[in-house]
Design an enzyme around this catalytic site. Structure first.
Site, PDB file in Angstrom:
ATOM      1  N   GLY A  19       0.804  -1.220   0.000  1.00 47.62           N
ATOM      2  CA  GLY A  19       0.000   0.000   0.000  1.00 47.62           C
ATOM      3  C   GLY A  19       0.835   1.267   0.000  1.00 47.62           C
ATOM      4  CE1 TYR A 139      -3.020 -12.532   3.057  1.00 45.99           C
ATOM      5  CE2 TYR A 139      -1.846 -13.666   1.296  1.00 45.99           C
ATOM      6  CZ  TYR A 139      -2.267 -12.494   1.896  1.00 45.99           C
ATOM      7  OH  TYR A 139      -1.955 -11.285   1.328  1.00 45.99           O
ATOM      8  CE  LYS A 143      -4.905 -10.938   0.057  1.00 45.47           C
ATOM      9  NZ  LYS A 143      -5.297  -9.535  -0.123  1.00 45.47           N
ATOM     10  CB  THR A 167       5.882 -11.375  -7.980  1.00 46.48           C
ATOM     11  OG1 THR A 167       6.490 -10.077  -7.882  1.00 46.48           O
ATOM     12  CG2 THR A 167       5.521 -11.661  -9.415  1.00 46.48           C
TER      13      THR A 167
END
Length: 186
Positions: A19, A139, A143, A167
């Site tokens: 972010g 996780y 996603k 990646t």
């Protein structure tokens, strides 16, 4: 739906590794209305807090880089937390963006969504073709659900919600750490 320098752009997870890189790049490109909130300002696990934030900030574009992340040990010992928290954050952001009429959402996934033994180089077609790496499957499942949620909102409502799989991330790279200057703009 192109962004312009005055577009209201929310970067969820703007203080994290990915972010903050997105934030810096948007600043470098001259975008002036960047919106970022810390977890103590907007709890993304709380649907009402997310709805109130969207009503106040009115983001036109959303970069979704917020997630519960951790290493192998954390993923292995906290599977419920990784699945539940990531699903909740994604659900709150994607659904609220839809309700608020957000113009575009970019959901960031992870390369761990692909099967453990997927051929290399990875191709989008390999998604859901084999077992995931067990050390981060919770996780990865969250996603994958986020990717599919964006696809569902796009299909059902025509929302411009898309996904990208960066990646693996290793931190900010500079030309002093990279020996291949062609890959790292100065």
């Amino acid at each position: 739906m192109l962004m312009n320098e005055n577009s209201r752009i929310y970067v969820a997870g703007h203080n994290g590794l990915v972010g903050s890189a997105i934030w810096r790049e948007l600043q470098r490109q001259g975008f002036k209305n960047l919106i970022g909130r810390r977890q103590r300002e907007v709890n993304l696990l709380d649907a009402t807090a997310v709805q109130d934030f969207f009503a106040e900030a009115r983001p036109e574009f959303v970069f979704m880089a917020a997630a519960k992340v951790g290493g192998i040990h954390a993923n292995s010992t906290q599977p419920a937390a990784f699945l539940f928290e990531n699903l909740r954050v994604q659900n709150n952001l994607i659904h609220t963006a839809h309700q608020a009429g957000t113009r575009k959402v970019l959901f960031l996934g992870s390369s761990c969504i692909y099967p453990k033994l997927a051929p290399q180089p990875l191709k989008e077609d390999y998604l859901l073709t084999g077992p995931l790496e067990p050390t981060n499957e919770w996780y990865a499942i969250a996603k994958i659900a986020g990717i599919k949620m964006c696809q569902a909102y796009r299909r059902q409502y025509g929302s411009d919600f898309i996904s990208a799989m960066p990646t693996n991330m290793y931190g900010r790279m500079t030309t002093t750490t990279c020996k291949r200057p062609m890959c790292c703009p100065r």
